[in-house]
Design a protein around this motif. Structure first.
Motif, PDB file in Angstrom:
ATOM      1  N   ARG A 212       0.819  -1.206   0.000  1.00  0.00           N
ATOM      2  CA  ARG A 212       0.000   0.000   0.000  1.00  0.00           C
ATOM      3  C   ARG A 212       0.857   1.261   0.000  1.00  0.00           C
ATOM      4  O   ARG A 212       0.499   2.266  -0.630  1.00  0.00           O
ATOM      5  N   GLN A 215       1.875   1.791  -3.433  1.00  0.00           N
ATOM      6  CA  GLN A 215       0.778   2.385  -4.198  1.00  0.00           C
ATOM      7  C   GLN A 215       0.740   3.902  -4.013  1.00  0.00           C
ATOM      8  O   GLN A 215       0.545   4.655  -4.980  1.00  0.00           O
ATOM      9  N   ILE A 323      -5.373  -4.673  -4.437  1.00  0.00           N
ATOM     10  CA  ILE A 323      -4.408  -3.567  -4.366  1.00  0.00           C
ATOM     11  C   ILE A 323      -3.633  -3.455  -5.680  1.00  0.00           C
ATOM     12  O   ILE A 323      -3.404  -2.346  -6.193  1.00  0.00           O
TER      13      ILE A 323
END
Length: 407
Positions: A212, A215, A323
């Protein structure tokens, strides 16, 4: 287990408790800082201790079989109660033998599992340093205490309350205490499995946190050199997740036989308890009606905890494709072919390496199969009650026939 091995250090008190019950070798046996000669003496001593514990288990199984025969003679039972009770005691003894043989034959595998967990933790933390590290180092201790510690205390505290009285008057108090120790030992094997599942879950959560963070970095990145570095970090995250998948495979090989026998033993014990509850339903002196219910609930909750923790870990692993899909929707993924290719390869790996906690492929350890276990136990319980009704009807028929002949 020093330095950065926080997962194993947090799990060490639980592993020490399990080693006291002769379920697993003490974790310091695998510590390379221990003197080799001293470690050999400790291993031999623990081997003798485990054999002593196994001897107690076999003796208590024999004592309970004798008590079962005496109780059957007292109630003058002629149905399959004797056979069911003996099968349950045989499975109990067999499970103890399997646990000790598994501990002996898979000693090196357990050492490799410890090393893999420590190495994975260190490498995952190193990979996340560029993104601010992992949040909350004490969160794992809290998670381990809530998921395993509380149930450990409840199981050890409630099991004697629900089983000692139900052992009957033909078992002496010293034998009851030793039998209780054996029953707790067998149920704690499931908690040992849960501790390792929670450690795997923690590794998966850390990798997901790093992904994450990747990301977030990719959403604001426009520099080619930075994109190249983020692609390398993505590749490393993919490799570490693959190693976690292989770690789960090693855990499956280590726990296959003990967990299979645990599910079998708990199911047979529930049927055995239901059988005796039916036998004593018209006995006004029976003091164990609610105790038997509590025993059945404990025997169901213990595998439920293992299934829930396994299912939660699988759900966390299955959140990675979502994700990756969100990253692929970013504009930078379309403008940088290396990143797009890396994301595609990561997605293909997740499709092929599906995370499953199984008992050697015989059945999966998850909430779906726990529901199947409940249905199976209910089905056999219905069959058991039907046999009991048939036996009562036949006995009543013979009694009426004898009365008619006497007139």
């Amino acid at each position: 287990m020093k330095g950065r091995r926080r997962l194993l250090a947090a799990a060490r008190p639980y592993l020490q408790i399990f080693s006291v019950f002769a379920l697993t070798p003490p974790p310091n046996f695998f510590d390379r800082t221990t003197n080799r000669r001293l470690r050999r003496f400790l291993i031999v001593g623990y081997g003798v201790y485990s054999l002593f514990f196994l001897g107690i288990l076999i003796c208590m199984s024999y004592v309970n079989v004798l008590a079962l025969n005496a109780e059957i003679e007292q109630f003058k039972l002629e149905d399959f109660t004797r056979a069911m009770g003996r099968v349950q005691k045989v499975v109990l003894a067999s499970m103890g033998i399997v646990i000790h043989l598994n501990m002996l034959l898979n000693y090196r595998r357990l050492g490799h599992i410890y090393e893999d967990i420590a190495d994975l933790e260190m490498e995952i933390d190193d990979a996340s340093q560029c993104f601010g590290g992992q949040p909350g180092h004490n969160s794992f201790r809290y998670r381990l205490a809530t998921n395993c510690g509380l149930w450990l205390v409840a199981l050890v505290g409630l099991m004697p309350r629900f089983t000692i009285e139900a052992m009957g008057p033909f078992v002496s108090w010293p034998s009851k205490i030793l039998s209780e120790l054996v029953l707790i030992m067998l149920q704690l094997k499931c908690l040992e499995y849960c501790v390792f599942v929670v450690m795997v879950y923690e590794l998966v959560l850390r990798l997901r946190h790093t992904l994450r963070q990747l990301q977030v970095e990719l959403a604001d990145c426009n520099q080619r050199d930075m994109l190249q570095a983020l692609c390398v970090a993505l590749r490393r995250n993919q490799q570490l997740l693959g190693r976690v998948w292989r770690l789960v495979g090693e855990l499956e090989k280590y726990f296959t036989l003990p967990m299979m026998f645990l599910f079998l033993f708990n199911g047979l014990t529930i049927l055995h308890v239901v059988n005796w509850a039916y036998i004593n339903q018209f006995n006004p002196a029976d003091c164990c009606r609610y105790v038997r219910l509590g025993n059945c609930v404990l025997l169901l909750i213990n595998p439920l905890v293992a299934c829930y923790l396994s299912q939660r870990c699988v759900n966390a692993y299955n959140s990675f494709p979502r994700i990756l899909h969100q990253i692929r929707c970013l504009s930078v993924a379309n403008n940088f072919p290396v990143l797009s290719m890396g994301l595609r390869e990561y997605c293909l790996q997740l499709q092929h390496l599906r995370l499953l906690f199984t008992c050697g492929g015989f059945f999966d350890i998850n909430l779906k199969n726990f529901g199947g276990l409940i249905v199976t136990i209910l089905g056999y319980t219905i069959i058991l009650v039907q046999f009991k009704f048939q036996a009562v009807a036949e006995e009543k028929g013979r009694f009426d026939l004898n009365n008619s002949k006497s007139f």
